[in-house]
Design a protein around this motif. Structure first.
Motif, mmCIF file in Angstrom:
data_model
loop_
_atom_site.group_PDB
_atom_site.id
_atom_site.type_symbol
_atom_site.label_atom_id
_atom_site.label_comp_id
_atom_site.label_asym_id
_atom_site.label_seq_id
_atom_site.Cartn_x
_atom_site.Cartn_y
_atom_site.Cartn_z
ATOM 1 N N GLY A 146 -30.378 0.832 -41.314
ATOM 2 C CA GLY A 146 -29.967 2.338 -40.789
ATOM 3 C C GLY A 146 -29.114 2.124 -39.523
ATOM 4 N N ALA A 147 -29.896 1.594 -38.801
ATOM 5 C CA ALA A 147 -29.302 1.500 -37.280
ATOM 6 C C ALA A 147 -27.953 0.790 -37.338
ATOM 7 C CB ALA A 147 -30.135 1.182 -36.239
ATOM 8 N N PHE A 148 -27.983 -0.589 -37.790
ATOM 9 C CA PHE A 148 -26.715 -1.296 -38.124
ATOM 10 C C PHE A 148 -25.401 -0.626 -38.526
ATOM 11 C CE2 PHE A 148 -24.213 -4.081 -40.611
ATOM 12 C CZ PHE A 148 -23.715 -5.211 -39.628
ATOM 13 N N ALA A 149 -25.834 -0.019 -39.765
ATOM 14 C CA ALA A 149 -24.976 1.046 -40.531
ATOM 15 C C ALA A 149 -24.199 1.949 -39.799
ATOM 16 C CB ALA A 149 -25.199 1.380 -41.892
ATOM 17 N N ARG A 150 -24.842 2.366 -38.971
ATOM 18 C CA ARG A 150 -24.621 3.833 -37.956
ATOM 19 C C ARG A 150 -23.602 3.302 -37.149
ATOM 20 N NH1 ARG A 150 -29.891 5.445 -38.507
ATOM 21 N NH2 ARG A 150 -30.375 4.739 -36.624
ATOM 22 N N VAL A 151 -23.916 2.082 -36.492
ATOM 23 C CA VAL A 151 -23.292 1.459 -35.501
ATOM 24 C C VAL A 151 -21.669 0.747 -36.096
ATOM 25 C CG1 VAL A 151 -22.831 -0.607 -33.938
ATOM 26 C CG2 VAL A 151 -24.891 0.810 -33.918
ATOM 27 N N TRP A 152 -21.748 0.417 -37.383
ATOM 28 C CA TRP A 152 -20.796 -0.252 -37.802
ATOM 29 C C TRP A 152 -19.728 0.565 -38.227
ATOM 30 C CZ3 TRP A 152 -17.552 -0.719 -42.238
ATOM 31 C CH2 TRP A 152 -17.230 -1.710 -42.459
ATOM 32 N N LEU A 153 -20.415 2.006 -38.729
ATOM 33 C CA LEU A 153 -19.354 3.095 -39.169
ATOM 34 C C LEU A 153 -18.749 3.607 -38.190
ATOM 35 C CD1 LEU A 153 -21.810 4.469 -42.030
ATOM 36 C CD2 LEU A 153 -19.875 3.400 -42.422
ATOM 37 N N GLU A 154 -18.848 3.609 -36.826
ATOM 38 C CA GLU A 154 -18.218 4.131 -35.890
ATOM 39 C C GLU A 154 -16.741 3.913 -36.057
ATOM 40 O OE1 GLU A 154 -20.006 2.909 -32.160
ATOM 41 O OE2 GLU A 154 -22.071 4.043 -32.523
ATOM 42 N N ARG A 155 -16.360 2.607 -36.527
ATOM 43 C CA ARG A 155 -15.057 2.201 -36.358
ATOM 44 C C ARG A 155 -14.151 3.289 -37.333
ATOM 45 N NH1 ARG A 155 -15.921 -3.629 -38.118
ATOM 46 N NH2 ARG A 155 -17.944 -3.227 -37.314
ATOM 47 N N LEU B 128 -5.767 0.585 -37.713
ATOM 48 C CA LEU B 128 -5.940 0.012 -36.503
ATOM 49 C C LEU B 128 -7.137 0.197 -35.872
ATOM 50 C CD1 LEU B 128 -4.029 -2.165 -35.148
ATOM 51 C CD2 LEU B 128 -3.540 -0.139 -33.473
ATOM 52 N N GLN B 129 -7.730 1.414 -36.082
ATOM 53 C CA GLN B 129 -9.018 1.791 -35.659
ATOM 54 C C GLN B 129 -9.993 1.067 -36.482
ATOM 55 O OE1 GLN B 129 -10.617 3.723 -33.271
ATOM 56 N NE2 GLN B 129 -12.608 4.046 -34.185
ATOM 57 N N SER B 130 -9.986 0.935 -37.617
ATOM 58 C CA SER B 130 -11.063 0.339 -38.455
ATOM 59 C C SER B 130 -10.833 -1.131 -38.625
ATOM 60 C CB SER B 130 -10.939 0.898 -39.662
ATOM 61 O OG SER B 130 -9.703 0.504 -40.555
ATOM 62 N N ARG B 131 -9.978 -1.820 -37.759
ATOM 63 C CA ARG B 131 -9.691 -3.230 -37.928
ATOM 64 C C ARG B 131 -9.542 -3.751 -39.314
ATOM 65 N NH1 ARG B 131 -12.984 -2.129 -33.470
ATOM 66 N NH2 ARG B 131 -15.008 -2.367 -34.564
ATOM 67 N N SER B 132 -8.734 -3.073 -40.104
ATOM 68 C CA SER B 132 -8.273 -3.201 -41.515
ATOM 69 C C SER B 132 -7.315 -4.691 -41.553
ATOM 70 C CB SER B 132 -7.671 -1.998 -42.127
ATOM 71 O OG SER B 132 -7.142 -2.536 -43.264
ATOM 72 N N LEU B 133 -7.696 -5.378 -42.478
ATOM 73 C CA LEU B 133 -7.085 -6.743 -42.603
ATOM 74 C C LEU B 133 -6.336 -6.698 -44.224
ATOM 75 C CD1 LEU B 133 -9.569 -9.259 -41.517
ATOM 76 C CD2 LEU B 133 -7.374 -8.650 -40.344
#
Length: 373
Positions: free
Chosen positions: A99-108, A121-126
């Motif tokens: 849960g904590a990892f997902a919250r941090v990851w979803l900030e992008r 660009l914000q989500s660092r999309s490839l």
């Protein structure tokens, strides 16, 4: 008038190119961005851009790496980086950790009002960046390595300490899908629901085991007695600091086409071993930057959740100039390389090369130290 050195002028030019490229990509997106316009924005010639970056893809990747922060900068992690974890004490269980990892990851994820180009660009999309087979293959193998790194942070928090790689793959799949929807259908889905879903995935029984069928048939490592003269401290992509390679343990040199072999070294190593994964590539401008981007991005999230060293004893370095490979006596390292050595008391005591090399070096029992006769 202060006269700049050649290196200072080159760094100034590079910074101007990156700033202009960031504006161009944020405004027009990767597909529609033009190198000529980037040069114009930077008030430089097109040649000046290409003298620093071989193409648009390498430049886009450099912009994304730069956006992660100093821990993933191309000059290497910074000792001045602030406290790695701002999320409170590390979580005690797998569900809480996910849960904590997902919250941090979803900030992008981009917000509803962001433009399509700015949101990517914000989500660092490839998306649309790697449409060739070597790039797609590298992305697939990097995804496996990312799942391994997340799993290694989770496993000590599981009651049975069993393998959690399949769980990590499932979580990263869910988060990747959320990012794709945020790009293509802004406003759809609730990130808090996604984080809760990741937390609940911890309860699934995925029957995850570690038993690759080829490992019993791997050629054993060769016993040797060679001097080990490691290169100077290198940036550790996992901890965000520099690391020395003089500890006893296993060093696996893996090309971007063999990254899945990292788990073979980790699972076979002894608890007291230091395990270093040195990633090599014949294409540092693109595949090298891709590794730095994806691993630096993931490691930053792991440090915020699990603390400054998400998996003690494990190091990952990007061996762009083959310094580690050369010190280990591995010539002509490229994207297909899989080789490993075991280091003990300042010597290389075992060598292995080819499929299963990381496992072979890790399971080798170190000989007793030599004594003078």
């Amino acid at each position: 008038m202060v006269r700049l050195t050649r290196a200072q002028q080159q760094e100034r030019t590079r910074a101007a190119v990156l700033a202009a490229a960031r504006e161009e990509f944020a405004e027009r997106g990767y597909a529609d961005a033009k190198v000529d316009r980037i040069a114009e924005r930077a008030e430089l010639t097109r040649g000046a851009v290409y003298s620093n970056f071989p193409g648009k893809r390498a430049l886009y990747l450099a912009v994304l790496v730069d956006s992660i922060g100093p821990a993933a900068s191309e000059e290497g992690p910074s000792f001045e980086e602030g406290p790695p974890s701002e999320e409170g004490p590390p979580p005690s269980g797998v569900a809480e950790a996910l849960g904590a990892f997902a919250r941090v990851w979803l900030e992008r994820l981009p917000l509803t009002g962001d433009t399509a180009a700015g949101g990517k660009l914000q989500s660092r999309s490839l998306a649309g960046v790697f449409d060739d087979e070597p790039g797609r293959a590298a992305l697939g193998r990097l995804a496996r390595l990312e799942a391994l790194l997340l799993a290694l942070a989770l496993e000590p928090r599981a009651p049975s300490r069993a393998r959690r790689v399949r769980l990590a793959e499932l979580v990263l799949t869910l988060l990747g899908g959320a990012a794709h929807l945020a790009e293509t259908a802004p406003g759809f889905g609730d990130p808090f629901d996604v984080a809760r879903a990741c937390r609940h995935l911890a309860g699934l029984d995925l029957a995850d085991t570690w038993d690759p069928p080829h490992l019993p048939f791997v050629t054993p490592a060769r016993d040797v007695r060679d001097a080990w003269e490691p290169p100077a401290e290198l940036p550790d992509e996992l901890t965000g600091h520099r690391t020395r390679l003089d500890a006893d343990g296993v060093i696996a040199v893996l090309g971007t086409g063999r990254l899945e072999a990292a788990e073979e070294a980790v699972r076979a190593a002894r608890p007291e071993d230091s395990v270093t994964i040195a990633v090599v590539t014949g294409d540092p401008a693109e595949l090298g930057r891709l590794v730095r981007l994806r691993i630096g991005d993931l490691a930053g999230s792991l440090r915020r959740v699990f603390g400054p060293d998400p998996r003690p004893g494990l190091h990952l370095v990007l061996d762009e100039h083959a310094a580690v490979a050369s010190a280990a006596g591995i010539p002509d390292a490229d994207d297909a390389t899989e080789a490993a050595v075991r280091v003990q008391a300042g010597e290389i005591v075992a060598r292995a090369h080819g499929r299963g090399a990381a496992h072979a070096a890790a399971v080798t029992r170190p000989a007793l130290p030599r004594t003078d006769q």
